[in-house]
Design a protein around this motif. Structure first.
Motif, short mmCIF file in Angstrom:
data_model
loop_
_atom_site.label_atom_id
_atom_site.label_comp_id
_atom_site.label_asym_id
_atom_site.label_seq_id
_atom_site.Cartn_x
_atom_site.Cartn_y
_atom_site.Cartn_z
N ARG A 22 -42.26 -0.40 -116.23
CA ARG A 22 -41.43 -1.37 -115.50
C ARG A 22 -39.94 -1.07 -115.69
O ARG A 22 -39.16 -1.17 -114.75
N ASP A 23 -39.55 -0.69 -116.88
CA ASP A 23 -38.15 -0.33 -117.15
C ASP A 23 -37.74 0.93 -116.39
O ASP A 23 -36.57 1.09 -116.02
N SER A 24 -38.69 1.80 -116.15
CA SER A 24 -38.37 3.07 -115.48
C SER A 24 -37.94 2.87 -114.03
O SER A 24 -37.26 3.72 -113.47
N ASP A 52 -35.75 0.65 -112.79
CA ASP A 52 -34.28 0.57 -112.78
C ASP A 52 -33.65 1.94 -113.00
O ASP A 52 -32.70 2.31 -112.31
N ILE A 53 -34.19 2.66 -113.96
CA ILE A 53 -33.66 3.99 -114.27
C ILE A 53 -33.76 4.90 -113.06
O ILE A 53 -32.80 5.60 -112.71
N TYR A 82 -37.09 -2.86 -105.15
CA TYR A 82 -37.47 -3.04 -106.55
C TYR A 82 -38.80 -3.80 -106.67
O TYR A 82 -39.68 -3.39 -107.42
N ARG A 117 -44.30 -1.87 -120.34
CA ARG A 117 -42.85 -2.10 -120.49
C ARG A 117 -42.08 -0.85 -120.08
O ARG A 117 -41.11 -0.93 -119.33
N MET A 118 -42.49 0.30 -120.57
CA MET A 118 -41.80 1.56 -120.23
C MET A 118 -41.85 1.80 -118.72
O MET A 118 -40.85 2.17 -118.11
N ARG A 164 -29.73 -3.49 -109.75
CA ARG A 164 -29.85 -4.73 -110.56
C ARG A 164 -28.93 -4.69 -111.73
O ARG A 164 -28.57 -3.74 -112.25
N GLN A 174 -42.46 -2.77 -108.34
CA GLN A 174 -43.08 -3.55 -109.41
C GLN A 174 -44.50 -3.95 -109.02
O GLN A 174 -45.42 -3.92 -109.85
#
Length: 189
Positions: A44-46, A48-49, A23, A41-42, A189, A27
């Motif tokens: 960084r969130d992607s 986890d997805i 992870y 934001r999108m 996570r 990042q």
């Protein structure tokens, strides 16, 4: 979504599915690739997805994947005097440098040649284009390099891989139907 977001999302997907990165590595990659106008934001969130999608897919993978067969084949070759490296740098020159560095950590004469694939090879493998391997002899010329490649070819075929190689030093060995499935050692996570 703009072009930079698409580019970074693709890089995230490749790096997650390669199975070599955690992870934090991804990042850091995002930080390196961010440009003005990117949706941080999108992006960084992607991460986890994408890891969750990969983890879900891993549940349906066979117990032994092509990567799982390649790893012991590399170990056999290493035991027979050919240093084998996974994901060595990003380019051919990086791979040769990584091999030189790795060789310097071993006793002189332990290896007579080496084999590797680099980050660009991983990217192609992840999208289904097979896996291409580079090779070289430590001190020899063309006939010695061909002997290195022939030894690699024999071990790969014995492990059940289908490959292309024209028998010359101008071409690398390509595992044509290599199905890239490298399990991540990442905790969700």
């Amino acid at each position: 979504m703009n072009d930079i977001d698409k580019y970074i999302l693709n890089a995230i997907k490749i790096q997650v599915w390669s199975g070599f990165n955690d992870y934090e590595d991804i990042q850091d990659l995002i930080s390196d690739l961010l440009e003005n106008g990117a949706d941080e934001r999108m992006l960084r969130d992607s991460v986890d997805i994408e890891f969750k999608e990969k983890y879900k897919a891993e549940q349906s993978w066979p117990d032994i994947t092509d990567f799982d067969k390649l790893d012991p084949t590399f170990q056999t070759l290493s035991n027979d005097g050919l240093l084998c490296l996974h994901n060595a740098g990003y380019t051919m020159s990086d791979g040769h440098e990584d091999a030189d560095t790795a060789l310097s950590k071993h006793a002189n004469g332990q290896f007579f040649g080496y084999c590797f694939y680099h980050g660009q090879d991983v990217e192609r493998a992840v999208i289904g284009e097979g896996l291409t391997l580079a090779y070289d002899h430590i001190a020899g010329d063309v006939p010695d390099k061909i002997k290195v490649a022939t030894k690699i070819q024999q071990e790969l075929e014995q492990a059940g891989f289908v490959l292309e190689w024209d028998g010359t030093v101008e071409k690398r060995i390509r595992l044509t139907n290599f199905d890239w499935k490298h399990r991540s050692a990442v905790e969700l996570r």
